[in-house]
Enzyme design. Structure first.
Site, PDB file in Angstrom:
ATOM      1  N   GLU B  87       2.149 -32.994   8.777  1.00  0.00           N
ATOM      2  CA  GLU B  87       0.737 -32.714   8.994  1.00  0.00           C
ATOM      3  C   GLU B  87       0.334 -31.482   8.203  1.00  0.00           C
ATOM      4  OE1 GLU B  87       1.173 -32.283  13.421  1.00  0.00           O
ATOM      5  OE2 GLU B  87      -0.035 -30.508  13.039  1.00  0.00           O
ATOM      6  N   CYS B 119       2.999 -35.028  14.943  1.00  0.00           N
ATOM      7  CA  CYS B 119       4.423 -34.657  14.906  1.00  0.00           C
ATOM      8  C   CYS B 119       5.368 -35.839  14.760  1.00  0.00           C
ATOM      9  CB  CYS B 119       4.794 -33.871  16.147  1.00  0.00           C
ATOM     10  SG  CYS B 119       3.927 -32.314  16.254  1.00  0.00           S
ATOM     11  N   HIS B 242      11.430 -34.685  20.849  1.00  0.00           N
ATOM     12  CA  HIS B 242      10.491 -33.781  20.184  1.00  0.00           C
ATOM     13  C   HIS B 242      10.395 -32.495  20.996  1.00  0.00           C
ATOM     14  CE1 HIS B 242       7.180 -32.122  18.065  1.00  0.00           C
ATOM     15  NE2 HIS B 242       6.381 -32.178  19.103  1.00  0.00           N
TER      16      HIS B 242
END
Lengths: 133, 354
Positions: B87, B119, B242
């Site tokens: 990103e 993400c 994550h």
């Protein structure tokens, strides 16, 4: 520098691609199509390992235009393990002392930008070797 | 639970080579608290990795890709696709992937593209690579998740937004250091975090980022994958999720039945921060640095907006032989130069010079 020049130099700049002389085996960087050692034609591409050591170094405090945002920064002449001497910035030095003979390796980094709206220019720099060899 | 859509390609695929990259500068996040909160308040992590003045997603991707190539043992011209998920692509329009492909010698007969999904842009590229290799359209695909994340000065995100990521070369299972047993993707329209076009800093939905966003998606993706594979947490030696902070991955791991010993190796966020598209992927590289043949590994990414990709992997006999061909992820973690908030502000371009 013009966009066309950046484009033409991208192979040697991004990855340290030079030439090898088919007559005397000399490794050539930057590529110049004529062997500086034996004067014969040399156009075969050669991928340098990127490993070398500091031959000489200094620190730039008064930078040329386009580099003022990066001062102070170290610059070195690096002796590549294949032979040629290359002038380049050192990067990621941190608090490691730089001396003549310090092992370094090539990394591809941002060399600058062609103004606010222009293209980003990438190329080789050298950093202290990550892993001892 | 709705219909289970386990993703398994016709031809079994795996990771042929993997590589990590983390920049060397570290901002202890107590520095953020010192400047913006009188030194008060809890700290979500210990410190975060910060890029040098000459680094961005392109340069970091190049180094991670070179590490992956070194471990793969393949010639870069054999790569059929170079896909970079991020990103923080340096250009709004002009691909990161073409520069990376050129620098590693994969051009010109190659498919190159950039991926975006907050993400999880990197694991999207992995899913696509499994499909690309698994269908036989190519033998090798390079999938990268890399970020140098943005956070408004003083915002909660500034405490965690780090830099780094990982590259994986996906190829046929017979050459792999670990094989994909199956994967799963789960996505909904959930507005927990976004950055509008031309905005410098992202916005987030405060507490909305937790339950309906991160937890719901990671948990459902992981549970669906485990159910389809007929597996439970105890079948895996390692799991990596994550990592927007330390608390979230630990909580989702616990609710899925994973213990601390299973997630510790991949939990890098306390020392490098949230590397966004690189977060779960760089955790996986750290696991591959120590896993033994036969070990099973679960990786679950999360991207705001929102979705999760879950992968089940099994390490092969080739892993111990090939891991030494590039620097271990922990070498990058331990290579650190501590900086203060002023240097951080300079490195991140937060000082106006003209």
């Amino acid at each position: 520098m013009e966009t066309s020049q950046h484009w033409r130099l991208r192979k040697q700049r991004y990855a340290l691609v030079g030439e090898v002389c088919p007559h005397c085996e000399s490794k050539i960087f930057p590529p110049r199509d004529i062997c500086p050692d034996c004067g014969e034609d040399a156009r075969e591409m050669y991928q340098f390992s990127g490993r070398g050591e500091v031959y000489s170094h200094t620190t730039v405090y008064q930078a040329p235009s386009g580099h003022a945002e990066n001062v102070p920064y170290p610059v070195a002449i690096v002796r590549l393990e294949e032979g040629p001497l290359v002038t380049a910035q050192l990067t990621d030095v941190g608090d490691q002392p730089i001396e003549i003979g310090t092992p370094v390796e090539m990394v591809t980094r941002k060399l600058g930008a062609d103004g606010e709206r222009g293209m980003l220019v990438y190329g080789y720099k050298f950093r202290p070797a990550l892993v001892e060899r | 639970m709705a219909e289970n859509k386990l993703l398994v390609p016709d031809r079994e695929a795996g990771i042929i080579g993997y590589g990590a990259y983390i920049p060397r500068y570290r901002l202890p996040v107590k520095e953020v608290a010192r400047v913006w909160a009188d030194g008060k308040g809890g700290l979500p992590i210990h410190e975060k990795a910060v890029t040098g003045l000459d680094e961005d997603v392109i340069t970091m991707s190049i180094e991670a890709a070179r590490n992956a190539l070194a471990r793969s043992g393949i010639d870069p011209t054999e790569i059929g696709a170079v896909w970079v998920g991020s990103e923080s692509h340096p250009y709004a329009v002009k691909p990161t992937s073409t520069v990376v492909a050129e620098a590693i010698g994969a051009t010109p007969h190659v498919l190159a593209a950039d991926w975006e999904f907050a993400c999880k842009a990197g694991t999207e590229a992995i899913q696509a690579s499994i499909g690309f290799v698994g269908s036989g359209m190519a033998d090798y695909a390079l999938a990268i998740g890399m970020d140098t994340a943005q956070g408004r000065p003083g915002d909660a995100l500034e405490y965690t937004a780090g830099a780094g990521g990982a590259a994986f070369i996906i190829g046929p299972a017979k050459d792999a250091v670990c094989v994909f047993e199956g994967s799963y993707s789960y996505a909904t329209d959930t507005p927990d975090f976004w950055r509008r076009a031309n905005a410098i800093y992202p916005e987030h939905g405060e507490r909305f980022t937790g339950e309906p966003a991160y937890f719901s998606h990671t948990q459902t993706a992981a549970e669906s994958l485990l159910e389809a594979l007929g597996a439970t947490a105890s079948d895996f030696r390692f799991a990596v999720f994550h990592q927007p902070n330390t608390k979230f991955p630990m909580r989702v791991a616990k609710s899925l039945g994973f213990g601390q010993d299973q997630i510790e190796a991949g939990l890098l966020v306390p020392e490098i921060g949230n590397t966004y598209a690189g977060s779960a992927m760089i955790g996986l590289t750290s696991i591959l640095d120590i896993a033994d043949p036969g070990d099973r590994i679960l990786m679950v990414s999360y991207g705001s907006g929102a979705g999760s990709d879950a992968f089940s992997l099994r390490a092969t006999e080739a892993l111990p032989r090939r891991r030494g061909s590039a620097p271990a992820t922990l070498i990058y973690v331990k290579r650190r130069t501590e900086i203060d908030y002023a240097t951080y502000a300079r490195l991140r371009g937060k000082l106006v010079l003209k």
